[in-house]
Enzyme design. Structure first.
Site, PDB file in Angstrom:
ATOM      1  N   ARG A  11      76.738  41.611  36.006  1.00 51.14           N
ATOM      2  CA  ARG A  11      76.465  40.181  36.178  1.00 51.14           C
ATOM      3  C   ARG A  11      75.195  39.867  35.392  1.00 51.14           C
ATOM      4  O   ARG A  11      74.250  40.658  35.369  1.00 51.14           O
ATOM      5  CB  ARG A  11      76.253  39.847  37.657  1.00 51.14           C
ATOM      6  CG  ARG A  11      76.033  38.364  37.883  1.00 51.14           C
ATOM      7  CD  ARG A  11      75.762  38.047  39.342  1.00 51.14           C
ATOM      8  NE  ARG A  11      75.508  36.620  39.499  1.00 51.14           N
ATOM      9  CZ  ARG A  11      74.911  36.093  40.559  1.00 51.14           C
ATOM     10  NH1 ARG A  11      74.532  36.853  41.566  1.00 51.14           N
ATOM     11  NH2 ARG A  11      74.713  34.778  40.619  1.00 51.14           N
ATOM     12  N   HIS A  12      75.181  38.707  34.742  1.00 51.57           N
ATOM     13  CA  HIS A  12      73.986  38.292  33.997  1.00 51.57           C
ATOM     14  C   HIS A  12      72.758  38.316  34.895  1.00 51.57           C
ATOM     15  O   HIS A  12      72.849  38.196  36.119  1.00 51.57           O
ATOM     16  CB  HIS A  12      74.184  36.883  33.429  1.00 51.57           C
ATOM     17  CG  HIS A  12      74.329  35.847  34.503  1.00 51.57           C
ATOM     18  ND1 HIS A  12      73.244  35.308  35.165  1.00 51.57           N
ATOM     19  CD2 HIS A  12      75.421  35.270  35.040  1.00 51.57           C
ATOM     20  CE1 HIS A  12      73.670  34.436  36.055  1.00 51.57           C
ATOM     21  NE2 HIS A  12      74.986  34.400  36.013  1.00 51.57           N
ATOM     22  N   ARG A  65      73.478  33.138  29.133  1.00 51.23           N
ATOM     23  CA  ARG A  65      72.870  34.121  30.033  1.00 51.23           C
ATOM     24  C   ARG A  65      73.627  35.448  30.012  1.00 51.23           C
ATOM     25  O   ARG A  65      73.025  36.510  30.150  1.00 51.23           O
ATOM     26  CB  ARG A  65      72.751  33.558  31.448  1.00 51.23           C
ATOM     27  CG  ARG A  65      74.059  33.098  32.089  1.00 51.23           C
ATOM     28  CD  ARG A  65      73.771  32.245  33.333  1.00 51.23           C
ATOM     29  NE  ARG A  65      74.964  31.826  34.044  1.00 51.23           N
ATOM     30  CZ  ARG A  65      75.592  30.678  33.863  1.00 51.23           C
ATOM     31  NH1 ARG A  65      75.152  29.819  32.941  1.00 51.23           N
ATOM     32  NH2 ARG A  65      76.656  30.360  34.583  1.00 51.23           N
ATOM     33  N   GLU A  92      82.052  31.738  33.901  1.00 44.81           N
ATOM     34  CA  GLU A  92      81.912  31.555  35.341  1.00 44.81           C
ATOM     35  C   GLU A  92      82.861  30.470  35.842  1.00 44.81           C
ATOM     36  O   GLU A  92      83.365  29.643  35.072  1.00 44.81           O
ATOM     37  CB  GLU A  92      80.457  31.182  35.662  1.00 44.81           C
ATOM     38  CG  GLU A  92      80.148  30.955  37.132  1.00 44.81           C
ATOM     39  CD  GLU A  92      80.408  32.150  38.029  1.00 44.81           C
ATOM     40  OE1 GLU A  92      81.596  32.519  38.216  1.00 44.81           O
ATOM     41  OE2 GLU A  92      79.443  32.713  38.572  1.00 44.81           O
ATOM     42  N   HIS A 155      79.803  37.111  35.086  1.00 48.41           N
ATOM     43  CA  HIS A 155      79.256  36.263  36.143  1.00 48.41           C
ATOM     44  C   HIS A 155      79.702  36.728  37.521  1.00 48.41           C
ATOM     45  O   HIS A 155      80.659  37.495  37.661  1.00 48.41           O
ATOM     46  CB  HIS A 155      79.709  34.824  35.904  1.00 48.41           C
ATOM     47  CG  HIS A 155      79.368  34.337  34.533  1.00 48.41           C
ATOM     48  ND1 HIS A 155      78.147  33.787  34.226  1.00 48.41           N
ATOM     49  CD2 HIS A 155      80.068  34.366  33.370  1.00 48.41           C
ATOM     50  CE1 HIS A 155      78.108  33.469  32.935  1.00 48.41           C
ATOM     51  NE2 HIS A 155      79.269  33.821  32.397  1.00 48.41           N
TER      52      HIS A 155
END
Length: 195
Positions: A11-12, A65, A92, A155
């Site tokens: 995940r970022h 991101r 996302e 995400h």
């Protein structure tokens, strides 16, 4: 998912909106300093798996991101930071008219939507956005094309729906699954683990 494939799902790192509990969705909010250190930590965790992960496929969501997270991770591995692909299906969940809203303001902002979401979080769709069911459909479409070990920067929603699909998690529980930004989720057909 194929038996011989491992997915390393990152995940970022944190953004200011994450820290503020604002619905982010597909708004392209950059990582903050904490997020960059989380991405660095995840790159170092992957470095412990060298040389195995060097031959993996690297792919990221096109949101900034996730891209910056991937570039930090690849640099940590001694790889060209730009040597990865983008895939729109890894974006996302789109929160529609909720994007940018503080979680604490939902009752005033959209009381009816918040109430509907509480009854079926997995299938509820905000105006102009997606449901978790929609997100799962596009994530599973992406998963169907994975043919070798893959490092993914994406995400929280993607992490949740892939686990829901792979491990048969009750849909009502999928939106509540843990999605830390400072750990790597390792997915295999036979199970998962955190690094």
């Amino acid at each position: 998912m194929r038996d011989d494939v491992t997915i390393y799902l990152i995940r970022h790192g944190e953004t200011d909106w994450n820290a503020q509990s604002r619905y982010q969705g597909q708004a392209d909010i950059p990582m903050n300093a904490v997020g960059r250190s989380q991405a660095q930590r995840n790159g170092e965790a992957l470095r412990a798996l060298l040389p195995k992960v060097v031959d993996a496929h690297f792919v990221a969501s096109p949101l900034g991101r996730a891209r910056e997270t991937m570039e930090i991770v690849r640099a940590s591995l001694g790889l060209d930071p730009s040597g990865y692909e983008l895939d729109d299906r890894l974006k996302e969940l789109h929160y529609g008219h909720w994007q940018g809203v503080f979680a604490s303001d939902l009752a005033d902002f959209d009381a009816q939507g918040a109430e509907q979401r509480s009854r079926d979080t997995f299938r509820w769709r905000p105006r102009g956005g997606e449901s978790y069911a929609d997100l799962m459909e596009r994530a599973v479409d992406w998963l169907g094309g994975v043919t070798r070990d893959t490092v993914v920067a994406a995400h929280g929603g993607i992490s949740r729906v892939l686990r829901g699909h792979l491990y048969g998690i009750e849909p009502s529980l999928v939106p509540e699954l843990e999605v830390p930004q400072d750990r790597i989720l390792v997915l295999r057909r036979t199970g998962m683990e955190w690094l």
